[in-house]
Motif scaffolding. Structure first.
Motif, PDB file in Angstrom:
ATOM      1  N   ASN A 174       0.956  -0.989   0.267  1.00  0.00           N
ATOM      2  CA  ASN A 174      -0.147   0.743  -0.278  1.00  0.00           C
ATOM      3  C   ASN A 174       0.961   0.836  -0.245  1.00  0.00           C
ATOM      4  O   ASN A 174       1.514   1.153   1.174  1.00  0.00           O
ATOM      5  N   ILE A 175       0.519   2.428  -1.251  1.00  0.00           N
ATOM      6  CA  ILE A 175       1.864   2.642  -1.554  1.00  0.00           C
ATOM      7  C   ILE A 175       0.638   4.779  -0.465  1.00  0.00           C
ATOM      8  O   ILE A 175      -0.114   4.585  -0.958  1.00  0.00           O
ATOM      9  N   LYS A 176       2.012   4.904   0.180  1.00  0.00           N
ATOM     10  CA  LYS A 176       1.494   5.602   0.671  1.00  0.00           C
ATOM     11  C   LYS A 176       2.572   7.280  -0.338  1.00  0.00           C
ATOM     12  O   LYS A 176       2.871   7.658  -0.051  1.00  0.00           O
ATOM     13  N   GLY A 177       0.796   8.097   0.180  1.00  0.00           N
ATOM     14  CA  GLY A 177       1.105   9.875  -0.789  1.00  0.00           C
ATOM     15  C   GLY A 177       0.565   9.560  -2.596  1.00  0.00           C
ATOM     16  O   GLY A 177       1.780  10.193  -3.945  1.00  0.00           O
ATOM     17  N   PHE A 178       0.245   8.019  -3.154  1.00  0.00           N
ATOM     18  CA  PHE A 178       0.286   8.203  -4.516  1.00  0.00           C
ATOM     19  C   PHE A 178      -0.454   9.357  -4.946  1.00  0.00           C
ATOM     20  O   PHE A 178       0.232   9.323  -6.434  1.00  0.00           O
ATOM     21  N   GLU A 179      -1.481   9.446  -4.051  1.00  0.00           N
ATOM     22  CA  GLU A 179      -1.940  10.375  -5.004  1.00  0.00           C
ATOM     23  C   GLU A 179      -1.168  11.325  -5.264  1.00  0.00           C
ATOM     24  O   GLU A 179      -1.786  12.225  -6.133  1.00  0.00           O
ATOM     25  N   VAL A 180      -0.689  11.828  -4.422  1.00  0.00           N
ATOM     26  CA  VAL A 180       0.502  13.689  -4.142  1.00  0.00           C
ATOM     27  C   VAL A 180       1.767  13.390  -5.208  1.00  0.00           C
ATOM     28  O   VAL A 180       2.467  14.491  -5.422  1.00  0.00           O
ATOM     29  N   CYS A 181       2.098  11.792  -5.761  1.00  0.00           N
ATOM     30  CA  CYS A 181       3.127  12.094  -5.836  1.00  0.00           C
ATOM     31  C   CYS A 181       2.900  11.199  -7.311  1.00  0.00           C
ATOM     32  O   CYS A 181       4.809  11.051  -7.905  1.00  0.00           O
ATOM     33  N   GLY A 182       2.333  10.915  -7.479  1.00  0.00           N
ATOM     34  CA  GLY A 182       2.380  10.187  -8.724  1.00  0.00           C
ATOM     35  C   GLY A 182       1.463  11.120  -9.618  1.00  0.00           C
ATOM     36  O   GLY A 182       1.056  10.033 -11.135  1.00  0.00           O
ATOM     37  N   GLN A 183       1.300  11.642  -9.713  1.00  0.00           N
ATOM     38  CA  GLN A 183       1.035  13.257 -11.076  1.00  0.00           C
ATOM     39  C   GLN A 183       1.597  13.670 -11.666  1.00  0.00           C
ATOM     40  O   GLN A 183       1.815  13.179 -13.135  1.00  0.00           O
ATOM     41  N   PHE A 184       2.577  14.225 -11.778  1.00  0.00           N
ATOM     42  CA  PHE A 184       3.952  14.897 -12.343  1.00  0.00           C
ATOM     43  C   PHE A 184       4.500  15.379 -11.623  1.00  0.00           C
ATOM     44  O   PHE A 184       4.691  14.839 -10.122  1.00  0.00           O
ATOM     45  N   THR A 185       5.814  15.428 -12.335  1.00  0.00           N
ATOM     46  CA  THR A 185       7.587  15.746 -12.019  1.00  0.00           C
ATOM     47  C   THR A 185       7.275  16.927 -10.992  1.00  0.00           C
ATOM     48  O   THR A 185       7.973  16.853  -9.974  1.00  0.00           O
ATOM     49  N   LYS A 186       6.670  17.619 -11.535  1.00  0.00           N
ATOM     50  CA  LYS A 186       6.215  19.300 -11.251  1.00  0.00           C
ATOM     51  C   LYS A 186       5.804  18.650  -9.746  1.00  0.00           C
ATOM     52  O   LYS A 186       4.274  19.635  -9.821  1.00  0.00           O
ATOM     53  N   LEU A 187       5.999  18.913  -8.717  1.00  0.00           N
ATOM     54  CA  LEU A 187       5.013  18.475  -7.444  1.00  0.00           C
ATOM     55  C   LEU A 187       4.171  19.894  -7.073  1.00  0.00           C
ATOM     56  O   LEU A 187       2.884  19.507  -6.238  1.00  0.00           O
ATOM     57  N   LEU A 188       5.293  20.723  -6.447  1.00  0.00           N
ATOM     58  CA  LEU A 188       4.398  21.900  -5.437  1.00  0.00           C
ATOM     59  C   LEU A 188       3.428  22.414  -6.927  1.00  0.00           C
ATOM     60  O   LEU A 188       2.806  23.397  -6.466  1.00  0.00           O
ATOM     61  N   ALA A 189       2.986  21.650  -7.837  1.00  0.00           N
ATOM     62  CA  ALA A 189       1.329  22.004  -8.525  1.00  0.00           C
ATOM     63  C   ALA A 189       0.479  21.924  -8.312  1.00  0.00           C
ATOM     64  O   ALA A 189      -0.522  22.296  -8.495  1.00  0.00           O
ATOM     65  N   ASP A 190       0.637  21.214  -7.204  1.00  0.00           N
ATOM     66  CA  ASP A 190      -0.490  19.939  -6.541  1.00  0.00           C
ATOM     67  C   ASP A 190      -0.906  20.192  -5.433  1.00  0.00           C
ATOM     68  O   ASP A 190       0.190  21.355  -4.154  1.00  0.00           O
ATOM     69  N   PRO A 191      -2.254  20.755  -5.354  1.00  0.00           N
ATOM     70  CA  PRO A 191      -2.844  21.574  -4.327  1.00  0.00           C
ATOM     71  C   PRO A 191      -2.201  20.562  -3.513  1.00  0.00           C
ATOM     72  O   PRO A 191      -2.032  21.948  -1.692  1.00  0.00           O
ATOM     73  N   HIS A 192      -2.240  19.422  -2.505  1.00  0.00           N
ATOM     74  CA  HIS A 192      -1.444  19.077  -1.825  1.00  0.00           C
ATOM     75  C   HIS A 192      -0.591  19.449  -0.403  1.00  0.00           C
ATOM     76  O   HIS A 192       0.476  20.176   0.328  1.00  0.00           O
ATOM     77  N   TRP A 193       0.932  19.779  -2.074  1.00  0.00           N
ATOM     78  CA  TRP A 193       1.954  19.849  -1.640  1.00  0.00           C
ATOM     79  C   TRP A 193       2.179  22.133  -1.872  1.00  0.00           C
ATOM     80  O   TRP A 193       2.776  22.398  -0.829  1.00  0.00           O
ATOM     81  N   GLN A 194       0.765  22.481  -1.792  1.00  0.00           N
ATOM     82  CA  GLN A 194       1.152  23.463  -2.165  1.00  0.00           C
ATOM     83  C   GLN A 194       0.817  24.411  -0.669  1.00  0.00           C
ATOM     84  O   GLN A 194       1.308  24.689  -0.403  1.00  0.00           O
ATOM     85  N   TYR A 195      -0.152  23.455  -0.058  1.00  0.00           N
ATOM     86  CA  TYR A 195      -1.042  23.377   1.522  1.00  0.00           C
ATOM     87  C   TYR A 195       0.762  22.442   2.284  1.00  0.00           C
ATOM     88  O   TYR A 195       0.648  23.990   2.877  1.00  0.00           O
ATOM     89  N   ARG A 196       0.994  22.123   2.105  1.00  0.00           N
ATOM     90  CA  ARG A 196       2.194  22.016   2.604  1.00  0.00           C
ATOM     91  C   ARG A 196       3.487  22.963   3.271  1.00  0.00           C
ATOM     92  O   ARG A 196       3.733  23.320   4.000  1.00  0.00           O
ATOM     93  N   ARG A 197       2.978  23.212   1.644  1.00  0.00           N
ATOM     94  CA  ARG A 197       4.787  24.848   1.781  1.00  0.00           C
ATOM     95  C   ARG A 197       4.582  25.355   2.421  1.00  0.00           C
ATOM     96  O   ARG A 197       4.776  26.107   2.980  1.00  0.00           O
ATOM     97  N   ALA A 198       2.876  25.923   2.114  1.00  0.00           N
ATOM     98  CA  ALA A 198       2.437  27.339   2.988  1.00  0.00           C
ATOM     99  C   ALA A 198       2.374  27.054   4.264  1.00  0.00           C
ATOM    100  O   ALA A 198       2.064  28.613   5.336  1.00  0.00           O
TER     101      ALA A 198
END
Length: 329
Positions: A174-198
């Motif tokens: 069971n892979i943790k982070g599938f939804e937020v790491c498996g979409q594209f290589t530019k992770l900061l375009a993902d709302p999840h990582w935008q929130y974590r960064r903010a």
């Protein structure tokens, strides 16, 4: 010529040895037999013995010989049926092993399909951008129905690709982070990582450029507002933290599909997803003080880059000491 088979079936067709293993298993399933119960077998010969005695037989040697031969045949048939059953279970295990060893081939196939899909997405960008929120709205325009079918087909293909991707990499756990790491290589375009960064707690004590980057790469609208206050205000509108699926709640699916197409879509393997999630989580949660050395921060960025992840930021040439000058890609 368009493909008519389901994506899952297409993938199975490219897994080495899978179709042969399936054919062997299904053939053996049809050949399996259940032996006659020993009670029925013995009842048959008890009846023969009774008939022989009733008809005046005084010697049962011939019947005994018949029974001995039949008993040996019955036993051998039963043992052979067990062999067939065991061979079936071996074949069933071979199917599972073929699938287990086929993840790399499946991912390679999915990556080719993703490239094809993204080419179609880019070709239909205007239609996707104008995609209405309902089929009824689509019917109000001359090409609305056709365009609706085009976009819903593209969205369905993307969902199929991502679902298959998830299915194959979960064979490794069971892979943790599938939804937020498996979409594209530019992770900061993902709302999840935008929130974590903010909302990152450790970067507010660094220089203003680092704080700005973690707040979303923007400048403060109010110069008198402190960086912690600005970061907190940015976080209020952030959504999609730990979302359960591939579609962010804060972005319409058609818009998200275009975002994916613009940010290097990828289909990493399970190990890559797990490691990228671990490194990125450390990057956004590890505390850091004003006098801290930034080398660990650059090291994590470098590690992510080795996995193909683009954070849009590079380390200064002298990353061995604390710097206040950052370069953003």
């Amino acid at each position: 010529m368009p493909k008519t088979d389901s994506l899952h079936k297409q993938i199975l067709d490219v897994i080495p040895g899978y179709r042969n293993a399936i054919e062997r298993r299904e053939t053996l399933r049809k050949l399996m037999r259940t032996n006659t119960w020993v009670g029925d077998f013995e009842a048959t010969f008890r009846a023969k013995i009774a008939d022989a005695v009733d008809t005046g037989a005084t010697n049962l040697d011939d019947l005994r010989a018949e029974y001995t031969a039949a008993r040996q045949e019955w036993k051998a048939t039963g043992e052979f049926n067990v062999l067939i059953t065991n061979a079936y279970h071996d074949a069933d295990n071979a199917v599972a092993q073929t699938l287990s060893g086929g993840t790399a081939a499946a991912l390679d196939y999915l990556r080719v399909e993703m490239d094809t899909l993204m080419a179609d997405v880019r070709k239909n960008r205007d239609v996707i951008t104008a995609h209405p929120s309902s089929a009824e709205q689509a019917l109000d325009t001359p090409s609305g129905a056709k365009n609706w079918r085009t976009v819903t087909s593209l969205l369905g293909r993307y969902a199929d690709l991502r679902n298959e991707h998830h299915s194959w990499i979960r064979r490794d756990g069971n892979i943790k982070g599938f939804e937020v790491c498996g979409q594209f290589t530019k992770l900061l375009a993902d709302p999840h990582w935008q929130y974590r960064r903010a909302t990152s707690p450790g970067k507010r004590a660094t220089d203003s450029q680092i704080a700005a980057w973690f707040a979303g790469g923007t400048t403060k609208p109010n110069p008198t507002q402190s960086w912690p206050e600005f970061v907190a205000s940015q976080a209020k509108d952030a959504t999609d933290v730990d979302r359960p699926d591939i579609w962010p709640q804060s972005v319409r699916p058609n818009t998200w599909l275009l975002i994916v197409a613009d940010n290097d879509p990828w289909l990493p393997d399970a190990d890559t997803i797990a490691e990228v999630h671990r490194i990125t989580t450390e990057l956004f949660t590890r505390p850091m003080t004003e006098s801290a050395d930034n080398r660990w921060f650059y090291r994590l960025i470098s590690e992510l880059a080795q996995y193909g992840v683009d954070l849009g930021i590079t380390a200064p040439p002298t990353s061995g000491v604390r710097e206040t000058s950052w370069q953003t890609a």
